[in-house]
Design a protein around this motif. Sequence first.
Motif, mmCIF file in Angstrom:
data_model
loop_
_atom_site.group_PDB
_atom_site.id
_atom_site.type_symbol
_atom_site.label_atom_id
_atom_site.label_comp_id
_atom_site.label_asym_id
_atom_site.label_seq_id
_atom_site.Cartn_x
_atom_site.Cartn_y
_atom_site.Cartn_z
ATOM 1 N N SER A 28 43.278 33.839 52.931
ATOM 2 C CA SER A 28 42.034 34.901 52.475
ATOM 3 C C SER A 28 41.956 36.121 53.698
ATOM 4 O O SER A 28 42.147 37.191 53.279
ATOM 5 C CB SER A 28 40.590 34.297 52.588
ATOM 6 N N ARG A 32 43.351 40.209 53.428
ATOM 7 C CA ARG A 32 42.347 40.948 53.943
ATOM 8 C C ARG A 32 43.014 41.917 54.932
ATOM 9 O O ARG A 32 42.427 43.164 55.031
ATOM 10 C CB ARG A 32 40.890 40.332 54.184
ATOM 11 N N THR A 102 43.559 36.716 44.583
ATOM 12 C CA THR A 102 42.560 37.515 45.730
ATOM 13 C C THR A 102 43.367 39.083 45.562
ATOM 14 O O THR A 102 42.611 40.050 45.728
ATOM 15 C CB THR A 102 42.884 36.657 46.915
ATOM 16 N N ARG A 105 42.399 41.221 42.614
ATOM 17 C CA ARG A 105 40.915 41.872 42.414
ATOM 18 C C ARG A 105 40.745 42.940 43.749
ATOM 19 O O ARG A 105 40.324 43.537 43.552
ATOM 20 C CB ARG A 105 40.097 40.488 42.314
ATOM 21 N N VAL A 173 29.227 33.884 41.718
ATOM 22 C CA VAL A 173 29.958 32.932 42.841
ATOM 23 C C VAL A 173 31.133 33.455 43.306
ATOM 24 O O VAL A 173 31.770 32.834 44.273
ATOM 25 C CB VAL A 173 30.068 31.421 42.164
ATOM 26 N N SER A 174 31.688 34.420 42.801
ATOM 27 C CA SER A 174 33.084 34.765 43.400
ATOM 28 C C SER A 174 33.073 35.906 44.523
ATOM 29 O O SER A 174 32.609 37.075 44.276
ATOM 30 C CB SER A 174 33.854 35.781 41.950
ATOM 31 N N ALA A 175 34.184 35.294 45.679
ATOM 32 C CA ALA A 175 34.093 36.156 46.684
ATOM 33 C C ALA A 175 35.006 37.166 46.582
ATOM 34 O O ALA A 175 35.173 38.492 47.082
ATOM 35 C CB ALA A 175 34.340 35.110 47.848
ATOM 36 N N GLN A 176 35.917 37.029 45.557
ATOM 37 C CA GLN A 176 36.919 38.173 45.101
ATOM 38 C C GLN A 176 36.158 39.207 44.641
ATOM 39 O O GLN A 176 36.672 40.692 45.003
ATOM 40 C CB GLN A 176 37.968 37.561 44.310
ATOM 41 N N ARG A 201 32.367 33.151 50.480
ATOM 42 C CA ARG A 201 33.162 33.554 51.754
ATOM 43 C C ARG A 201 33.109 35.014 52.107
ATOM 44 O O ARG A 201 33.017 35.741 51.168
ATOM 45 C CB ARG A 201 34.691 33.156 51.487
ATOM 46 N N THR A 324 35.315 26.061 46.996
ATOM 47 C CA THR A 324 35.889 26.466 45.792
ATOM 48 C C THR A 324 37.242 25.903 45.442
ATOM 49 O O THR A 324 37.762 25.370 44.429
ATOM 50 C CB THR A 324 36.047 27.986 45.771
ATOM 51 N N ASP A 325 38.143 26.109 46.581
ATOM 52 C CA ASP A 325 39.712 25.717 46.243
ATOM 53 C C ASP A 325 39.800 24.339 46.563
ATOM 54 O O ASP A 325 41.060 23.924 46.402
ATOM 55 C CB ASP A 325 40.399 26.455 47.419
ATOM 56 N N LYS A 352 40.801 29.396 37.786
ATOM 57 C CA LYS A 352 41.827 29.595 38.692
ATOM 58 C C LYS A 352 43.317 29.700 38.237
ATOM 59 O O LYS A 352 43.675 30.017 37.318
ATOM 60 C CB LYS A 352 41.630 28.410 39.443
HETATM 61 C C1 S3P Z 1 39.062 33.763 47.294
HETATM 62 C C2 S3P Z 1 38.170 33.673 46.625
HETATM 63 C C3 S3P Z 1 37.908 32.271 45.740
HETATM 64 C C4 S3P Z 1 39.109 31.495 45.978
HETATM 65 C C5 S3P Z 1 40.599 32.107 46.008
HETATM 66 C C6 S3P Z 1 40.423 33.202 47.202
HETATM 67 C C7 S3P Z 1 39.185 34.983 48.276
HETATM 68 O O1 S3P Z 1 38.179 32.992 44.378
HETATM 69 O O2 S3P Z 1 39.333 30.520 44.819
HETATM 70 O O3 S3P Z 1 41.518 31.171 46.234
HETATM 71 O O4 S3P Z 1 39.912 35.068 49.028
HETATM 72 O O5 S3P Z 1 38.011 35.647 48.197
HETATM 73 P P1 S3P Z 1 36.928 33.396 43.594
HETATM 74 O O6 S3P Z 1 36.270 34.646 44.081
HETATM 75 O O7 S3P Z 1 37.290 33.939 42.097
HETATM 76 O O8 S3P Z 1 36.166 32.295 43.473
#
Ligand code: S3P
Length: 448
Positions: A28, A32, A102, A105, A173-176, A201, A324-325, A352
């Motif tokens: 991640s 980024r 990641t 998105r 719930v999605s950090a992405q 995250r 999550t992972d 996923k």
């Molecule tokens: C990630 C967020 C999570 C995770 C993915 C990496 C990220 O996905 O499952 O492997 O780096 O922001 P989601 O945002 O779809 O939950």
Amino acid sequence: MISKSFNLNVNCLIKPFNKTVEVDPDKSLSIRSFLIGAISQEISHANNVLESEDVFSTINCLKRLGVSIKKRGNKSYAIYGKGLGSLFAKKNTKLNFGNSGTLARLLIGILSTTPNLKIKVQGDHSLNKRNMKRLIELMSEFGAEFAPKGKHNFPLEMTSSEMPVCFKYNAGVSAQLKSAVILGGLNTFGTTEIIEKQKSRNHTENLLKKNLQSIKIVNGKNNLIKIYGKKTLKPLNINIPGDPSSAAFFTALTLLNRNSFLKIKNVGLNHTRVGFYELLKKHGAKILFKNLKKNNNEIYGDIIIKSSKIKPIRASQEYYVKATDEYPILFIIAALTKGISIFKGIGDLANKESNRVKEMQKILKQIGVKTISSKGQLKIYGNDNLNKKNKKIKVPNLGDHRICMSAKVLSLITGIPVRIKNFETVFTSSPSFLKIMKSLGAKFEIKK
Ligand code: S3P
């Protein structure tokens, strides 16, 4: 770079071990660093970068968008920032995100508010199956458009917003998705606001934090993230720690094995990423975090693990964003632990790299472990005394690295033979996985 495909066979129990290892750098943070470096001013430096397929896809996409990236030494890269709104592509340029949701998105977040772009976007067979509806809806708020209309998976054609406008987003719930809105918001006119109930995250926020002109975070019961658009970003200088998600597989192997001890050095221990470790500690796992330090707002340190007797796992919905992972490997631990384990609030695992609930149920069925899934919840009827006679595990080509690694741990601990198709997908996140396994004494066969 696409790795050559190969299958993996395991047919041998692992012996007790007592070792110190280092895992691959965090995926991640690596992705980024390149993306944020590309839209910052001046030259950014990223050290101890993960050199995996997902990160190579990131570098390749950015190069196609006119960003210069130079390797400066072992796992060290210089990123020549083009600044906000300056990524450029000729008409009909194609971007391939490979296996990485990641990258897909977050980069689409940046590109949606970069005027004058018309780009064809796609991924590999796994990514092309994943639902991008929510991403499309959010990017449309900025003014971007996607064609064909009503299609929610790649390949797609995106046209960026000519007049990127800000909006208010109630994050899920999605950090992405949260990161896509943050990165898109950086080049809008006005202030983009994100309200965050479930704290996913926060690496994107941490990497941007020193840009007080661009981002303000008010921490509370719900976090409020404010992005002030059109303000230039300062360059990054980051050392990336080990990936806690890669470390989870070796942690599970140690906990489940007899008389074993493992120290994993320099792992990222950001509190939004350590749900797996917290959950297992709560259920009897001998896990310690030691030697904690901080770099670029990210905590890291060593993880010490000893063989443990785990109690059946009760994972409430709150753990989802923090682990999550790690659910595929948690399901393996639950399956080999006597009693009923329950995982709640895991509906998003269906989107996923594969449908991780369904695919893990298939694997557990092959070893005779009963599971029931309903309403975003999974029950696993664990057994610490499996009848292994005549059992075999087969894992098809799912393009899902975490399922491949989980199946390998399952076989090493039970001795049930496994055949895993297209194991090369593990190189998307953990190119050193097999090397580390070997150093712990695991035996396996690579079939080209
Ligand atoms: C990630 C967020 C999570 C995770 C993915 C990496 C990220 O996905 O499952 O492997 O780096 O922001 P989601 O945002 O779809 O939950």
